[in-house]
Design a protein around this motif. Structure first.
Motif, PDB file in Angstrom:
ATOM      1  N   TRP A  34      36.876  51.377  26.895  1.00 16.21           N
ATOM      2  CA  TRP A  34      35.679  50.699  26.560  1.00 16.21           C
ATOM      3  C   TRP A  34      34.992  49.717  27.821  1.00 16.21           C
ATOM      4  CZ3 TRP A  34      36.505  45.295  27.778  1.00 16.21           C
ATOM      5  CH2 TRP A  34      37.740  45.182  28.218  1.00 16.21           C
ATOM      6  N   ASN A  93      30.188  46.183  14.666  1.00 11.53           N
ATOM      7  CA  ASN A  93      30.713  44.648  14.736  1.00 11.53           C
ATOM      8  C   ASN A  93      32.234  44.774  14.821  1.00 11.53           C
ATOM      9  OD1 ASN A  93      27.793  43.944  14.023  1.00 11.53           O
ATOM     10  ND2 ASN A  93      28.287  44.720  11.912  1.00 11.53           N
ATOM     11  N   LEU A  94      32.851  45.894  15.169  1.00 10.06           N
ATOM     12  CA  LEU A  94      34.145  45.979  15.346  1.00 10.06           C
ATOM     13  C   LEU A  94      34.652  45.447  16.705  1.00 10.06           C
ATOM     14  CD1 LEU A  94      35.060  49.090  13.410  1.00 10.06           C
ATOM     15  CD2 LEU A  94      35.871  46.851  12.634  1.00 10.06           C
ATOM     16  N   SER A  95      35.924  45.652  16.863  1.00 13.72           N
ATOM     17  CA  SER A  95      36.331  45.469  18.318  1.00 13.72           C
ATOM     18  C   SER A  95      35.663  46.572  19.371  1.00 13.72           C
ATOM     19  CB  SER A  95      37.827  45.520  18.411  1.00 13.72           C
ATOM     20  OG  SER A  95      38.437  45.984  19.640  1.00 13.72           O
ATOM     21  N   ASN A  96      35.747  46.404  20.567  1.00 10.29           N
ATOM     22  CA  ASN A  96      35.460  47.661  21.461  1.00 10.29           C
ATOM     23  C   ASN A  96      36.539  48.286  21.833  1.00 10.29           C
ATOM     24  OD1 ASN A  96      32.839  47.684  21.418  1.00 10.29           O
ATOM     25  ND2 ASN A  96      32.392  45.749  22.822  1.00 10.29           N
ATOM     26  N   ARG A  97      37.825  47.574  21.740  1.00  9.60           N
ATOM     27  CA  ARG A  97      39.038  48.232  22.000  1.00  9.60           C
ATOM     28  C   ARG A  97      39.769  48.846  20.722  1.00  9.60           C
ATOM     29  NH1 ARG A  97      41.142  43.537  26.185  1.00  9.60           N
ATOM     30  NH2 ARG A  97      38.894  42.445  26.520  1.00  9.60           N
ATOM     31  N   TYR A 125      34.914  42.598  34.737  1.00 11.98           N
ATOM     32  CA  TYR A 125      35.548  42.716  33.489  1.00 11.98           C
ATOM     33  C   TYR A 125      35.022  43.604  32.733  1.00 11.98           C
ATOM     34  CZ  TYR A 125      37.907  40.655  29.467  1.00 11.98           C
ATOM     35  OH  TYR A 125      38.781  40.502  28.524  1.00 11.98           O
ATOM     36  N   GLU A 126      33.854  43.994  32.782  1.00  6.99           N
ATOM     37  CA  GLU A 126      33.277  45.162  31.993  1.00  6.99           C
ATOM     38  C   GLU A 126      33.555  46.706  32.418  1.00  6.99           C
ATOM     39  OE1 GLU A 126      31.757  44.478  28.919  1.00  6.99           O
ATOM     40  OE2 GLU A 126      30.244  43.157  29.019  1.00  6.99           O
ATOM     41  N   SER A 128      38.690  41.871  18.560  1.00  6.62           N
ATOM     42  CA  SER A 128      37.240  41.793  18.915  1.00  6.62           C
ATOM     43  C   SER A 128      36.922  40.910  20.015  1.00  6.62           C
ATOM     44  CB  SER A 128      36.507  41.626  17.511  1.00  6.62           C
ATOM     45  OG  SER A 128      37.005  40.471  16.966  1.00  6.62           O
ATOM     46  N   LYS A 177      38.444  38.542  22.913  1.00  8.56           N
ATOM     47  CA  LYS A 177      39.571  38.058  23.602  1.00  8.56           C
ATOM     48  C   LYS A 177      39.259  36.626  24.246  1.00  8.56           C
ATOM     49  CE  LYS A 177      42.610  39.531  27.398  1.00  8.56           C
ATOM     50  NZ  LYS A 177      42.845  38.419  28.005  1.00  8.56           N
ATOM     51  N   ILE A 193      39.977  34.245  27.080  1.00  5.57           N
ATOM     52  CA  ILE A 193      40.274  34.038  28.590  1.00  5.57           C
ATOM     53  C   ILE A 193      39.951  32.544  28.850  1.00  5.57           C
ATOM     54  CG2 ILE A 193      39.763  34.882  30.895  1.00  5.57           C
ATOM     55  CD1 ILE A 193      37.946  37.074  29.619  1.00  5.57           C
ATOM     56  N   LYS A 233      32.287  40.106  23.783  1.00  3.16           N
ATOM     57  CA  LYS A 233      33.567  40.750  23.687  1.00  3.16           C
ATOM     58  C   LYS A 233      34.956  39.643  24.121  1.00  3.16           C
ATOM     59  CE  LYS A 233      31.718  44.928  25.554  1.00  3.16           C
ATOM     60  NZ  LYS A 233      31.569  45.805  26.745  1.00  3.16           N
ATOM     61  N   ALA A 234      34.199  38.591  24.667  1.00  2.00           N
ATOM     62  CA  ALA A 234      35.344  37.662  25.170  1.00  2.00           C
ATOM     63  C   ALA A 234      34.672  36.045  24.958  1.00  2.00           C
ATOM     64  CB  ALA A 234      35.850  38.012  26.547  1.00  2.00           C
TER      65      ALA A 234
END
Lengths: 378, 242
Positions: free
Chosen positions: A73, A167-171, A363-364, B20, B22, B24, B223-224
């Motif tokens: 991701w 719209n879900l997690s990227n992981r 982080y990305e 979805s 996290k 930090i 994402k976070a």
């Protein structure tokens, strides 16, 4: 107060030295379909060829297989393809991404998923029946995740045909293939071979869009001006500051003006190699930080990783002059009652912003370096 | 079976939600920040790039002396560029055109749009000074032929000439052409063209890095939850909203 800040400066620096963050091993990218991560009926002919035969020849049943790893991701895009070597006449094949738990309970979600709509488990796409664009033998079909726009996208024979919001997690999203048929044969490509879809062009277009998005952000020129101003003030570049600061954007306290002149002098002495002269001035002007000789060297240990006490004093005379000048500057700044935190002495707002930018990019998963930006042209 | 199905469904939804976004903590994020080393040399380059591009010639010279950072352009050319910019900003367009040609005659030869905008600005200045006949003559002789070659030039010319139809410019729909901001816009265009001709970027690097930061933070927000910087001037970290 100032003494506490100086201790804090040391603590921050020593923490930076000692705590080398554990680099967690990144999950591998998907490399094959995993028969143990399926509902059954799939047989791997080789790492990239998968055959499916229904255990009930009379009626087609739904079966699903996931890749061995979730999609990485930390990139702009992720994409994979399958070549449908042999599609069952009445069968249906779908491709996409699902969360691993999806396997435990497929049936209620199948209709939702194959319509190319997202459910809480992922999204699968089986083509568009209205336009007759379903997947047949000989088709190359692909599924991807666009992390910059948060979308899933689907391709058929090298053309983009469908996209749906993510719209879900990227992981934890696994490349997934689902079949509702009696037999299928497919060749999977996780990037080991060139894709039918021109991913490079697509990525370049997405990067251009991203750049455009950046350029569209409005930013007051005053912000840039004040950052340059505070940097010059923080670093002790007195002549430049006075020349640049024709229209002061905020008043400077007496303490800041005093230390600016001192810090400018100290920086010049050090940069000219006169370390003794600089230390003598520090002792004269700032008796409250008379321990500067030893503390300063502790402060600078993280550049050398040397902890032997007898080498501490020697260090000040061996380190790069720029490093020493910055350290002396931070210590003198700590005498200013307006400097409320150690990080204000250590780093100017400009430096803190560049650190924040780099941390966000890293982080990305982007290997971002400020110095690389100088080699780019507008 | 239906109860098990419900439990599994809820588990899946919890997993999806947990994964979805996290959280930090400040401590974790500051650890990441401390791993980032920004070289003084790079910050100095950014500052010099800003001073040079924006034309702070005296400050750039002082900065070269104090920081040892070399500018990527001859500082003497900044003085010339600033003289052109100043001429446009104060309405002396003829003087500005002359100065540009002294600097590099190719700039206007190869950039018809810039030349048209300078001539348009000259027309605006004539109208501002109430020289109506001179303005009409200038529009006919200098600008109309260019308008025939280019539709967008013609439209801009028509908008500019429309200023003459109004005695009270405050009621004029194109009155903004007489604003100082129009001069600044033209001055900025000339400045950019000169920089480009000197193989230098027309904009400083720092603002685009700041925009990149705002964009990167917005993207990471998806994402976070993490400590972000909301006020660029102070660069203060604000704790994530939990």
């Amino acid at each position: 107060m100032a003494g506490t800040i100086r201790k804090e400066i040391l603590k921050v620096v020593l923490r930076e030295t000692n705590e080398k963050e554990e680099k967690k091993k990144e999950a591998e990218a998907p490399s094959k379909l995993d028969t143990s991560n399926s509902t059954g009926g799939f047989v791997a002919v080789s790492t990239d060829i998968m055959k499916y035969t229904s255990v009930y020849p009379d009626k087609p049943e739904l079966n699903v297989i996931l890749a061995d790893e979730p999609a990485p991701w930390k990139n702009l895009l992720y994409y994979f393809e399958i070549y449908v070597k042999d599609a069952d006449f009445k069968g249906k094949i779908a491709i996409g991404f699902t969360l691993a738990l999806f396997l435990m309970n497929i049936e209620p979600w199948w209709e939702d998923l194959i319509a190319g709509h997202e459910s809480s488990h992922g999204v699968l796409y089986s083509g568009d029946e209205d336009t007759g664009s379903t997947f047949l033998s000989g088709d190359v079909i692909g599924a991807g995740i666009n992390y910059s726009t948060n979308e899933f996208f689907f391709c058929k024979n090298g053309e983009l045909v469908h996209s749906v919001p993510n719209n879900l997690s990227n992981r934890g999203l696994y490349p997934t293939i689902a079949v509702l048929s009696q037999h299928e044969e497919m060749h999977v490509n996780f990037g080991q071979k060139p894709f039918a879809f021109n991913l490079k062009d697509f990525e370049a277009r997405e990067r251009r869009k991203q750049q455009q998005k950046i350029e569209e952000i409005s930013l007051s020129p005053q912000v840039t001006y004040s950052l340059i101003r505070s940097y010059l003030l923080h670093s002790g570049y007195e002549d430049t500051f006075n020349s640049f600061d024709v229209v002061p954007s905020s008043p400077i306290t007496d303490e800041q003006t005093n230390t600016l002149n001192h810090r400018s002098t100290l920086r010049q002495l050090i940069m000219n190699g006169n370390v003794d002269g600089a230390f003598a001035k520090v002792h004269e002007w700032y008796p409250q930080i008379v321990e500067v000789g030893s503390q300063l060297c502790i402060y600078l240990l993280h550049y050398y990783g040397c902890y032997k006490f007898e080498l501490i004093f020697k260090l000040a005379y061996e380190m790069p002059l720029e490093v020493l000048a910055n350290a002396v500057n931070a210590f003198v700044l700590s005498t200013d009652p307006h400097m409320e935190e150690a990080k204000d002495c250590l780093h100017s707002p400009l430096e803190r912003l560049l650190k924040q930018l780099t941390a966000c990019k890293r982080y990305e998963g982007e290997d971002f370096l400020v110095e690389k930006e100088f080699s780019k042209r507008d | 079976m239906s109860l098990l199905w419900l439990v599994i469904r809820q588990l899946a939804e919890i997993e999806a939600m947990a994964a979805s976004k996290k959280l930090i903590t400040r401590e974790e994020w500051e650890k990441k920040l401390s791993d980032v080393k920004i070289r003084k040399e790079d910050m100095n380059k950014l500052v010099m790039n800003f001073l040079v591009t924006e034309g702070y010639v005296e400050a750039a010279e002082k900065f070269r002396m104090e920081s040892g950072t070399e500018p990527d352009i001859d500082l003497a050319t900044i003085t010339d560029r600033m003289a052109v910019k100043k001429a446009v900003q104060s309405g002396n367009v003829e003087d500005a055109i002359e100065k540009v040609n002294d600097l590099n005659p190719e700039i206007l030869d190869t950039n018809p749009q810039l030349f048209f905008h300078l001539q348009q600005q000259r027309l605006i200045e004539l109208i501002r000074n109430g020289k109506v006949e001179e303005a009409l003559e200038f529009a006919q002789e200098e600008l109309a032929p260019r308008g025939e070659e280019n539709q967008s030039f013609l439209e801009e010319l028509e908008r500019t000439v429309a200023l003459l139809a109004f005695e009270d410019v405050s009621n004029c729909p194109v009155g903004e052409l007489l604003d100082i901001s129009q001069r600044l816009k033209t001055a900025s265009e000339v400045n950019a063209a000169i920089l480009t001709s000197q193989s230098h970027e027309k904009d400083p690097k720092l603002p685009s890095l700041l925009k990149m930061l705002l964009c990167a933070q917005n993207q990471l927000d998806e994402k976070a939850a993490y400590p972000r910087v909301n006020d660029l001037s102070t660069a203060t970290l604000e704790d994530p909203a939990v």
